[in-house]
Design an enzyme around this catalytic site. Sequence first.
Site, PDB file in Angstrom:
ATOM      1  N   CYS A   2      51.132  45.592  24.675  1.00  0.00           N
ATOM      2  CA  CYS A   2      52.894  46.208  24.317  1.00  0.00           C
ATOM      3  C   CYS A   2      53.159  46.806  25.695  1.00  0.00           C
ATOM      4  O   CYS A   2      52.205  47.352  26.298  1.00  0.00           O
ATOM      5  CB  CYS A   2      52.674  47.153  23.244  1.00  0.00           C
ATOM      6  SG  CYS A   2      52.032  46.503  21.885  1.00  0.00           S
ATOM      7  N   ARG A  27      52.768  41.253  31.232  1.00  0.00           N
ATOM      8  CA  ARG A  27      51.604  42.028  30.298  1.00  0.00           C
ATOM      9  C   ARG A  27      51.098  41.320  29.052  1.00  0.00           C
ATOM     10  O   ARG A  27      50.097  41.413  28.650  1.00  0.00           O
ATOM     11  CB  ARG A  27      51.796  43.326  29.907  1.00  0.00           C
ATOM     12  CG  ARG A  27      52.134  44.375  31.092  1.00  0.00           C
ATOM     13  CD  ARG A  27      52.725  45.811  30.433  1.00  0.00           C
ATOM     14  NE  ARG A  27      51.964  46.347  29.623  1.00  0.00           N
ATOM     15  CZ  ARG A  27      51.137  47.378  30.079  1.00  0.00           C
ATOM     16  NH1 ARG A  27      51.117  47.718  31.065  1.00  0.00           N
ATOM     17  NH2 ARG A  27      50.386  48.122  28.942  1.00  0.00           N
ATOM     18  N   TRP A  74      52.863  43.112  21.407  1.00  0.00           N
ATOM     19  CA  TRP A  74      51.818  42.246  21.455  1.00  0.00           C
ATOM     20  C   TRP A  74      51.230  42.226  20.112  1.00  0.00           C
ATOM     21  O   TRP A  74      50.489  43.460  19.741  1.00  0.00           O
ATOM     22  CB  TRP A  74      50.758  42.335  22.482  1.00  0.00           C
ATOM     23  CG  TRP A  74      49.928  41.132  22.740  1.00  0.00           C
ATOM     24  CD1 TRP A  74      49.863  40.133  23.498  1.00  0.00           C
ATOM     25  CD2 TRP A  74      48.416  41.292  22.371  1.00  0.00           C
ATOM     26  NE1 TRP A  74      48.913  39.460  23.496  1.00  0.00           N
ATOM     27  CE2 TRP A  74      47.811  39.932  22.660  1.00  0.00           C
ATOM     28  CE3 TRP A  74      47.706  42.012  21.535  1.00  0.00           C
ATOM     29  CZ2 TRP A  74      46.709  39.512  22.545  1.00  0.00           C
ATOM     30  CZ3 TRP A  74      46.285  41.752  21.295  1.00  0.00           C
ATOM     31  CH2 TRP A  74      45.966  40.233  21.767  1.00  0.00           C
ATOM     32  N   ASN A 100      52.672  52.066  21.849  1.00  0.00           N
ATOM     33  CA  ASN A 100      51.632  51.081  22.184  1.00  0.00           C
ATOM     34  C   ASN A 100      50.347  51.753  21.875  1.00  0.00           C
ATOM     35  O   ASN A 100      50.221  52.968  21.720  1.00  0.00           O
ATOM     36  CB  ASN A 100      51.682  51.163  23.711  1.00  0.00           C
ATOM     37  CG  ASN A 100      52.855  50.502  24.506  1.00  0.00           C
ATOM     38  OD1 ASN A 100      53.593  49.877  23.765  1.00  0.00           O
ATOM     39  ND2 ASN A 100      52.564  50.378  25.744  1.00  0.00           N
ATOM     40  N   GLY A 101      49.280  50.856  21.415  1.00  0.00           N
ATOM     41  CA  GLY A 101      48.133  51.565  20.817  1.00  0.00           C
ATOM     42  C   GLY A 101      47.927  51.155  19.496  1.00  0.00           C
ATOM     43  O   GLY A 101      48.757  50.308  18.853  1.00  0.00           O
ATOM     44  N   GLU A 481      33.830  32.495  37.168  1.00  0.00           N
ATOM     45  CA  GLU A 481      35.343  32.847  37.493  1.00  0.00           C
ATOM     46  C   GLU A 481      36.202  31.613  37.570  1.00  0.00           C
ATOM     47  O   GLU A 481      37.097  31.475  37.207  1.00  0.00           O
ATOM     48  CB  GLU A 481      35.122  33.716  38.840  1.00  0.00           C
ATOM     49  CG  GLU A 481      36.615  34.057  39.363  1.00  0.00           C
ATOM     50  CD  GLU A 481      37.548  34.958  38.427  1.00  0.00           C
ATOM     51  OE1 GLU A 481      36.949  35.169  37.244  1.00  0.00           O
ATOM     52  OE2 GLU A 481      38.761  35.123  38.782  1.00  0.00           O
ATOM     53  N   LYS A 485      39.384  30.791  35.427  1.00  0.00           N
ATOM     54  CA  LYS A 485      40.707  30.660  35.755  1.00  0.00           C
ATOM     55  C   LYS A 485      41.322  29.336  35.383  1.00  0.00           C
ATOM     56  O   LYS A 485      42.235  29.405  34.948  1.00  0.00           O
ATOM     57  CB  LYS A 485      40.749  30.478  37.412  1.00  0.00           C
ATOM     58  CG  LYS A 485      40.697  31.617  38.167  1.00  0.00           C
ATOM     59  CD  LYS A 485      41.613  32.618  38.204  1.00  0.00           C
ATOM     60  CE  LYS A 485      41.662  33.756  37.149  1.00  0.00           C
ATOM     61  NZ  LYS A 485      40.888  34.712  37.097  1.00  0.00           N
ATOM     62  N   GLU A 488      42.176  30.026  31.616  1.00  0.00           N
ATOM     63  CA  GLU A 488      43.157  30.682  31.340  1.00  0.00           C
ATOM     64  C   GLU A 488      44.437  30.222  31.478  1.00  0.00           C
ATOM     65  O   GLU A 488      45.342  30.415  30.606  1.00  0.00           O
ATOM     66  CB  GLU A 488      43.021  32.015  32.314  1.00  0.00           C
ATOM     67  CG  GLU A 488      42.012  33.101  31.936  1.00  0.00           C
ATOM     68  CD  GLU A 488      42.183  34.020  33.202  1.00  0.00           C
ATOM     69  OE1 GLU A 488      42.321  35.234  32.569  1.00  0.00           O
ATOM     70  OE2 GLU A 488      42.025  34.052  34.128  1.00  0.00           O
ATOM     71  N   HIS A 504      18.955  22.402  31.752  1.00  0.00           N
ATOM     72  CA  HIS A 504      18.419  22.954  30.305  1.00  0.00           C
ATOM     73  C   HIS A 504      19.693  22.855  29.455  1.00  0.00           C
ATOM     74  O   HIS A 504      19.895  23.600  28.279  1.00  0.00           O
ATOM     75  CB  HIS A 504      18.339  24.463  30.731  1.00  0.00           C
ATOM     76  CG  HIS A 504      17.099  24.929  31.513  1.00  0.00           C
ATOM     77  ND1 HIS A 504      15.792  24.529  31.156  1.00  0.00           N
ATOM     78  CD2 HIS A 504      17.006  25.154  32.736  1.00  0.00           C
ATOM     79  CE1 HIS A 504      15.071  24.802  32.054  1.00  0.00           C
ATOM     80  NE2 HIS A 504      15.752  25.371  33.135  1.00  0.00           N
ATOM     81  N   LYS A 603      48.042  40.819  30.084  1.00  0.00           N
ATOM     82  CA  LYS A 603      47.636  41.085  31.734  1.00  0.00           C
ATOM     83  C   LYS A 603      46.689  42.482  31.552  1.00  0.00           C
ATOM     84  O   LYS A 603      45.540  42.663  32.068  1.00  0.00           O
ATOM     85  CB  LYS A 603      48.659  41.682  32.458  1.00  0.00           C
ATOM     86  CG  LYS A 603      48.383  42.113  33.753  1.00  0.00           C
ATOM     87  CD  LYS A 603      47.780  40.910  34.534  1.00  0.00           C
ATOM     88  CE  LYS A 603      47.303  41.515  35.974  1.00  0.00           C
ATOM     89  NZ  LYS A 603      46.322  40.623  36.640  1.00  0.00           N
TER      90      LYS A 603
END
Length: 608
Positions: A2, A27, A74, A100-101, A481, A485, A488, A504, A603
């Site tokens: 948010c 965000r 969000w 927000n929260g 990473e 990427k 995402e 394995h 974000k």
Amino acid sequence: MCGIVCYVGEREAKGILLEGLKRLEYRGYDSAGVAIQNGSGVHFERAVGRIADLERKIGTRPLDGTAGIAHTRWATHGEPSEANAHPHRDRDGNVFVIHNGIIENYRALKKKLEGRGVSFRSETDTEVIAHLVALHFEGDLCEAVRKTMLQLEGTFGIAVIHRQVPGKIVVARRGSPLIIGIGENCHLAASDVSAMVRHTNKVVHLLDNELAVLSSDEFSISTVQATPIERVTETVDWQADDAELNGFPHFMLKEIFEQPETVRNAIRGRLDYSEGIPRLGGIAPVWEGLKQCRHLVIVGCGTSYYAGFVGRYIFEKLTDIDVTVELASEFRYRRINFAPNTFVLALSQSGETADTLAAIREARRKGASLMGVVNVVGSSIAREAGAGVYNHAGPEIGVASTKIFTSQLTIMSLLALLLGRHHSLSLTEGIEAIRAVDALPGQISRVLSLAHAIEAMAEKYHLKSNWLFLGRKYNYPIAMEGALKLKEISYIHAEGYAAGEMKHGPIALVNPDMPTVAIAPQDSVYEKMVSNIQEIKSRRGPVIALVTEGDEEIREIADDVIEIPRTLEFLYPILSVIPLQLLAYYCAKFLHRDIDKPRNLAKSVTVE
Ligand code: G6P
């Protein structure tokens, strides 16, 4: 997640608020809304989808007024819908709130309010705030918000306007960032400075359990206990331009290409060749303790966690310290017994990731000393840590983190080198390392010049739906990473694995339809990586290999090769990650993904 933006001044608020919301788009959000005060009325509009949808809905509706609040949501409580979008209002449409929260005791508060005849219009936790402020309001909005704060449990950054209090916005914070911007004949407030940089670079950070009253010509801060607070104004070094695309099609690509500069910013003024030692002013407050540090615990989430993972190898190489790396989101479940002289190092781009913040609070409670490597100056983690190093990398807007990762690795290399020189590293080793770090920006530019070749590889492979990334030692976290990427932003399934673990399990997946990206620079594990590549090739798996410039051996066996310049072993990850960022970017581009705003991702993850 948010986002909040508020404006009170002499200009029309609508355009400023909508423009601010657009700067918060990165965000991650699913709906948006705005409320603007005009005389004794408040006009508001909300829409599901993008800011452009909200703009379309507003259309030519005047929404006049010079004070307003705006929000991107969000969803956490209740699906993304117009009814659940902010602002929320009380029964009589006097109080408008954005938040927000998460209000943890909202169910109990809602029940109480319903008992008093209040009916709810949304499924959100936020709506209780609007009703409570309305109930407490006796002419003083700040007082009503203060009384409401005392009843709320959980985290919040809120902004409130009242129909009968023209020209005033009350903002309050507990756990979610809120920053006040001081403009010319105006004041702004936002959850993120990038929403305000166009109007001002003078900011004041609100801290937990504080609230502020903003009007066009003044603002005042006080605590929830009504103690007035004087706080110095800070100047942010971000320019409005930093938050523009400047000709790039996406922020992610722009930020990938900024890396020569952001790595340079991370080392600027910090290298002392004569002593073979870096200079890091931000750790001065803890330096005496840090020299005695014997145990280091690195915490972070997402890409910052993988940076920490590389950091572990770097600290182990350059210092005599025991190092562990922990996912901040798992930290609270661990029963860690901090030995004396333990430091916890938090890595965070935003400085607001809820799990990372919770982890360092927990670490402090248990007696560890803290440090942070943070990009956003004055953010919650930077403040809580109290000491550390700023990235100075400018705003990172693309949801998939890129330039901060390489900046974090650079800074950890400097930190490790600094400590190493106080342990056993020789002057010659120190100078050699400083020289290698100093060469990085130029080497990164060389890697970036391969963008077209990497784009061609993405064109060749982007329809493959499963990928494997393999690396060893310093490049094992880079494999993870690289896979992150790709997942995402292209939504391709990818696994990052330690190459030694291939036998394995993952080798069972190898077939002509699954590309493997093998990160194999000429380092101490090179020969082992060559064997892994051969094992994949003998099962007819396509291999894209990342090698050191001039490598002939792997060129003969791999299908595609990307060359990176030679550097010291512990610095290879700073170069090897860049082709993987580009590969993910171009795959996503060929798949027509929404690269800067990938689905479901945010974000800055400000809830646990
Ligand atoms: C989110 C972002 C990631 C980021 C992670 C940690 O998941 O999408 O790109 O790595 O949060 O964020 P931080 O701001 O703490 O580095």
